[in-house]
Motif scaffolding. Structure first.
Motif, PDB file in Angstrom:
ATOM      1  N   GLU A 145       0.792  -1.231   0.000  1.00  0.00           N
ATOM      2  CA  GLU A 145       0.000   0.000   0.000  1.00  0.00           C
ATOM      3  C   GLU A 145       0.824   1.281   0.000  1.00  0.00           C
ATOM      4  O   GLU A 145       0.293   2.352  -0.236  1.00  0.00           O
ATOM      5  CB  GLU A 145      -0.917   0.032   1.243  1.00  0.00           C
ATOM      6  CG  GLU A 145      -1.729  -1.223   1.458  1.00  0.00           C
ATOM      7  CD  GLU A 145      -2.641  -1.556   0.284  1.00  0.00           C
ATOM      8  OE1 GLU A 145      -2.854  -0.676  -0.592  1.00  0.00           O
ATOM      9  OE2 GLU A 145      -3.131  -2.678   0.234  1.00  0.00           O
ATOM     10  N   VAL A 146       2.116   1.193   0.263  1.00  0.00           N
ATOM     11  CA  VAL A 146       2.872   2.410   0.536  1.00  0.00           C
ATOM     12  C   VAL A 146       2.929   3.345  -0.663  1.00  0.00           C
ATOM     13  O   VAL A 146       2.918   4.574  -0.512  1.00  0.00           O
ATOM     14  CB  VAL A 146       4.287   2.064   1.048  1.00  0.00           C
ATOM     15  CG1 VAL A 146       5.129   1.410  -0.045  1.00  0.00           C
ATOM     16  CG2 VAL A 146       4.977   3.295   1.594  1.00  0.00           C
ATOM     17  N   HIS A 147       2.954   2.814  -1.874  1.00  0.00           N
ATOM     18  CA  HIS A 147       3.051   3.688  -3.056  1.00  0.00           C
ATOM     19  C   HIS A 147       1.766   4.495  -3.236  1.00  0.00           C
ATOM     20  O   HIS A 147       1.799   5.664  -3.602  1.00  0.00           O
ATOM     21  CB  HIS A 147       3.372   2.867  -4.304  1.00  0.00           C
ATOM     22  CG  HIS A 147       2.521   1.676  -4.523  1.00  0.00           C
ATOM     23  ND1 HIS A 147       2.477   0.618  -3.639  1.00  0.00           N
ATOM     24  CD2 HIS A 147       1.668   1.348  -5.528  1.00  0.00           C
ATOM     25  CE1 HIS A 147       1.636  -0.296  -4.081  1.00  0.00           C
ATOM     26  NE2 HIS A 147       1.119   0.124  -5.221  1.00  0.00           N
TER      27      HIS A 147
ATOM     28  N   LEU B 188      -1.329   9.851  -1.970  1.00  0.00           N
ATOM     29  CA  LEU B 188      -2.481  10.445  -1.296  1.00  0.00           C
ATOM     30  C   LEU B 188      -2.063  11.364  -0.156  1.00  0.00           C
ATOM     31  O   LEU B 188      -2.661  12.414   0.066  1.00  0.00           O
ATOM     32  CB  LEU B 188      -3.406   9.341  -0.801  1.00  0.00           C
ATOM     33  CG  LEU B 188      -4.101   8.585  -1.944  1.00  0.00           C
ATOM     34  CD1 LEU B 188      -4.694   7.282  -1.440  1.00  0.00           C
ATOM     35  CD2 LEU B 188      -5.189   9.427  -2.583  1.00  0.00           C
ATOM     36  N   LEU B 189      -1.010  11.006   0.561  1.00  0.00           N
ATOM     37  CA  LEU B 189      -0.529  11.882   1.635  1.00  0.00           C
ATOM     38  C   LEU B 189       0.110  13.150   1.073  1.00  0.00           C
ATOM     39  O   LEU B 189       0.038  14.209   1.697  1.00  0.00           O
ATOM     40  CB  LEU B 189       0.458  11.133   2.528  1.00  0.00           C
ATOM     41  CG  LEU B 189      -0.159  10.147   3.510  1.00  0.00           C
ATOM     42  CD1 LEU B 189       0.939   9.378   4.248  1.00  0.00           C
ATOM     43  CD2 LEU B 189      -1.062  10.846   4.510  1.00  0.00           C
ATOM     44  N   ASP B 190       0.747  13.046  -0.088  1.00  0.00           N
ATOM     45  CA  ASP B 190       1.251  14.259  -0.739  1.00  0.00           C
ATOM     46  C   ASP B 190       0.111  15.241  -0.980  1.00  0.00           C
ATOM     47  O   ASP B 190       0.266  16.460  -0.835  1.00  0.00           O
ATOM     48  CB  ASP B 190       1.906  13.915  -2.078  1.00  0.00           C
ATOM     49  CG  ASP B 190       3.322  13.392  -1.937  1.00  0.00           C
ATOM     50  OD1 ASP B 190       3.870  13.461  -0.822  1.00  0.00           O
ATOM     51  OD2 ASP B 190       3.874  12.899  -2.938  1.00  0.00           O
ATOM     52  N   ALA B 191      -1.049  14.704  -1.375  1.00  0.00           N
ATOM     53  CA  ALA B 191      -2.193  15.570  -1.631  1.00  0.00           C
ATOM     54  C   ALA B 191      -2.829  16.058  -0.339  1.00  0.00           C
ATOM     55  O   ALA B 191      -3.242  17.213  -0.245  1.00  0.00           O
ATOM     56  CB  ALA B 191      -3.227  14.822  -2.470  1.00  0.00           C
TER      57      ALA B 191
ATOM     58  N   ASN C 265      10.511  12.152   4.834  1.00  0.00           N
ATOM     59  CA  ASN C 265      11.342  10.973   4.593  1.00  0.00           C
ATOM     60  C   ASN C 265      10.501   9.763   4.225  1.00  0.00           C
ATOM     61  O   ASN C 265       9.338   9.652   4.618  1.00  0.00           O
ATOM     62  CB  ASN C 265      12.154  10.594   5.844  1.00  0.00           C
ATOM     63  CG  ASN C 265      13.445  11.341   5.990  1.00  0.00           C
ATOM     64  OD1 ASN C 265      13.625  12.086   6.952  1.00  0.00           O
ATOM     65  ND2 ASN C 265      14.371  11.161   5.075  1.00  0.00           N
ATOM     66  N   GLU C 266      11.133   8.860   3.522  1.00  0.00           N
ATOM     67  CA  GLU C 266      10.647   7.498   3.371  1.00  0.00           C
ATOM     68  C   GLU C 266      11.688   6.605   4.030  1.00  0.00           C
ATOM     69  O   GLU C 266      12.787   6.418   3.503  1.00  0.00           O
ATOM     70  CB  GLU C 266      10.486   7.135   1.895  1.00  0.00           C
ATOM     71  CG  GLU C 266       9.989   5.721   1.675  1.00  0.00           C
ATOM     72  CD  GLU C 266       9.881   5.389   0.195  1.00  0.00           C
ATOM     73  OE1 GLU C 266       8.763   5.155  -0.268  1.00  0.00           O
ATOM     74  OE2 GLU C 266      10.935   5.364  -0.475  1.00  0.00           O
ATOM     75  N   ILE C 267      11.360   6.106   5.202  1.00  0.00           N
ATOM     76  CA  ILE C 267      12.284   5.265   5.948  1.00  0.00           C
ATOM     77  C   ILE C 267      12.051   3.811   5.555  1.00  0.00           C
ATOM     78  O   ILE C 267      10.916   3.327   5.540  1.00  0.00           O
ATOM     79  CB  ILE C 267      12.085   5.435   7.471  1.00  0.00           C
ATOM     80  CG1 ILE C 267      12.441   6.863   7.884  1.00  0.00           C
ATOM     81  CG2 ILE C 267      12.926   4.428   8.245  1.00  0.00           C
ATOM     82  CD1 ILE C 267      12.048   7.193   9.303  1.00  0.00           C
ATOM     83  N   VAL C 268      13.108   3.127   5.218  1.00  0.00           N
ATOM     84  CA  VAL C 268      13.050   1.702   4.923  1.00  0.00           C
ATOM     85  C   VAL C 268      13.578   0.949   6.135  1.00  0.00           C
ATOM     86  O   VAL C 268      14.747   1.106   6.512  1.00  0.00           O
ATOM     87  CB  VAL C 268      13.885   1.362   3.678  1.00  0.00           C
ATOM     88  CG1 VAL C 268      13.921  -0.154   3.459  1.00  0.00           C
ATOM     89  CG2 VAL C 268      13.315   2.057   2.453  1.00  0.00           C
TER      90      VAL C 268
ATOM     91  N   ASP D  25       9.816  -3.072   5.663  1.00  0.00           N
ATOM     92  CA  ASP D  25       8.620  -2.238   5.748  1.00  0.00           C
ATOM     93  C   ASP D  25       9.024  -0.815   5.405  1.00  0.00           C
ATOM     94  O   ASP D  25      10.221  -0.474   5.373  1.00  0.00           O
ATOM     95  CB  ASP D  25       8.027  -2.248   7.163  1.00  0.00           C
ATOM     96  CG  ASP D  25       7.336  -3.555   7.509  1.00  0.00           C
ATOM     97  OD1 ASP D  25       7.235  -4.435   6.630  1.00  0.00           O
ATOM     98  OD2 ASP D  25       6.916  -3.707   8.670  1.00  0.00           O
ATOM     99  N   THR D  26       8.035   0.018   5.145  1.00  0.00           N
ATOM    100  CA  THR D  26       8.287   1.418   4.837  1.00  0.00           C
ATOM    101  C   THR D  26       7.551   2.293   5.832  1.00  0.00           C
ATOM    102  O   THR D  26       6.396   2.030   6.163  1.00  0.00           O
ATOM    103  CB  THR D  26       7.820   1.762   3.416  1.00  0.00           C
ATOM    104  OG1 THR D  26       8.505   0.916   2.485  1.00  0.00           O
ATOM    105  CG2 THR D  26       8.119   3.220   3.079  1.00  0.00           C
ATOM    106  N   ILE D  27       8.214   3.320   6.310  1.00  0.00           N
ATOM    107  CA  ILE D  27       7.613   4.290   7.215  1.00  0.00           C
ATOM    108  C   ILE D  27       7.662   5.656   6.541  1.00  0.00           C
ATOM    109  O   ILE D  27       8.746   6.198   6.303  1.00  0.00           O
ATOM    110  CB  ILE D  27       8.339   4.338   8.571  1.00  0.00           C
ATOM    111  CG1 ILE D  27       8.387   2.936   9.199  1.00  0.00           C
ATOM    112  CG2 ILE D  27       7.655   5.325   9.515  1.00  0.00           C
ATOM    113  CD1 ILE D  27       9.248   2.853  10.448  1.00  0.00           C
ATOM    114  N   LEU D  28       6.498   6.179   6.186  1.00  0.00           N
ATOM    115  CA  LEU D  28       6.407   7.500   5.558  1.00  0.00           C
ATOM    116  C   LEU D  28       6.360   8.562   6.651  1.00  0.00           C
ATOM    117  O   LEU D  28       5.618   8.431   7.627  1.00  0.00           O
ATOM    118  CB  LEU D  28       5.158   7.597   4.692  1.00  0.00           C
ATOM    119  CG  LEU D  28       5.072   6.622   3.520  1.00  0.00           C
ATOM    120  CD1 LEU D  28       3.736   6.778   2.807  1.00  0.00           C
ATOM    121  CD2 LEU D  28       6.227   6.829   2.551  1.00  0.00           C
ATOM    122  N   VAL D  29       7.141   9.612   6.466  1.00  0.00           N
ATOM    123  CA  VAL D  29       7.247  10.672   7.467  1.00  0.00           C
ATOM    124  C   VAL D  29       6.791  11.991   6.852  1.00  0.00           C
ATOM    125  O   VAL D  29       7.370  12.453   5.864  1.00  0.00           O
ATOM    126  CB  VAL D  29       8.691  10.804   7.997  1.00  0.00           C
ATOM    127  CG1 VAL D  29       8.747  11.776   9.170  1.00  0.00           C
ATOM    128  CG2 VAL D  29       9.249   9.443   8.404  1.00  0.00           C
TER     129      VAL D  29
END
Length: 283
Positions: free
Chosen positions: A111-113, A118-121, A130-133, A151-155
């Protein structure tokens, strides 16, 4: 609800109903680890909705936000169902962040992509930090593709000109080639980058609670150290096993945790003896 007077609290109830009662700009740090859209049965409503700019609900970024949601969810109906669940909760997270606040959204590759677009919007592309891997090396390995071991952590930050970040206070990592740096640097360790090598919670380790989606304490410590100050209150409304609360307590922060899973509440009672437990809405 005055979250600052609650202290360390675990609230049992539907997280959307709970957080809608919380005041604006109440938290400098919000960490969210929602259920991943793995294709397995999820206990939530799964009805697809069509969003249109002229009659649909307008998000924080106006028509542009509506158009992005419409395009992305039209592309993948399965994600539309998941986003219908997650979207209002992320809108509330934006509202609950202080002007110098930071959101950490923990997702996997499925789902991260979508979530980043959507979070950019929703937040504004300029608010992406950041996009933390988080990379780990444990468990089964597929022989039909490259094994998924991250996993990916969007900041995202509320205001890119005033967010709080203090990398000097984070737990450091060992150098991969300590012989290439001075003994003093090797002893101190290096500051992490946006790739975090950290083992999962060991099935036989002392940290293990038995909760299926438990995240390592070291990951939450690093997030809390970097993006909050001692004395702050940290919010996690997909609290699960309560690791956010354990890390916050260790680091001199307060916490507000929300979950409606009885198993999660039981695990948090054993891990967080200092917490007050509240049943929602019977508060």
């Amino acid at each position: 609800m005055d979250v600052h007077r609650l202290g360390n609290v675990v609230i049992e109830g539907d997280n959307l109903a709970v957080i809608r009662e919380m005041p604006d700009a109440a938290f400098r740090l919000i960490y969210l680890d929602p259920p991943f859209n793995t294709g397995r049965t999820q206990t939530r409503r799964t009805s697809t909705s069509t969003r249109v700019t002229d009659s649909g609900r307008v998000g924080f970024k106006g028509a542009r936000y509506e158009q992005v949601v419409e395009k992305v969810t039209s592309y993948d109906d399965r994600f539309a169902d998941y986003w219908e669940f997650l979207e209002p909760r992320l809108e509330e997270a934006w509202r609950l962040l202080s002007e110098d606040g930071t959101l950490y959204l923990h997702l996997d590759f499925r789902e991260v992509h979508y979530a980043k677009v959507l979070l950019d919007a929703l937040f504004g592309r300029e608010c992406f930090l950041n996009e933390i891997v988080w990379a780990y090396d444990y468990g089964a390995r597929s022989k039909k593709k490259w094994p998924a071991k991250h996993d990916t952590i969007l900041v995202y930050v509320k205001d890119p000109s005033s967010y709080y970040f203090n990398s000097e206070d984070v737990d450091r990592e060992p150098y991969m080639a300590p012989g290439l740096v001075t003994p003093e640097k090797a002893a101190r360790g290096k500051l992490p980058t946006d790739v975090w090598w950290h083992t999962i919670v060991s099935p036989t380790g002392k940290e293990k609670t038995g909760y299926a989606t438990q995240k390592p304490l070291g990951i939450l410590r690093r997030i809390i150290q970097a993006s909050s100050r001692p004395g702050d209150t940290v919010l996690d409304f997909f609290a699960g096993s309560g690791t956010t609360g354990v890390a916050a307590s260790q680091l001199g922060r307060s916490f507000v945790l929300v979950d409606q899973n009885p198993q999660a509440i039981e695990v948090m009672r054993s891990r967080l003896p200092e917490a007050e437990f509240i049943n929602w809405p019977d508060r």
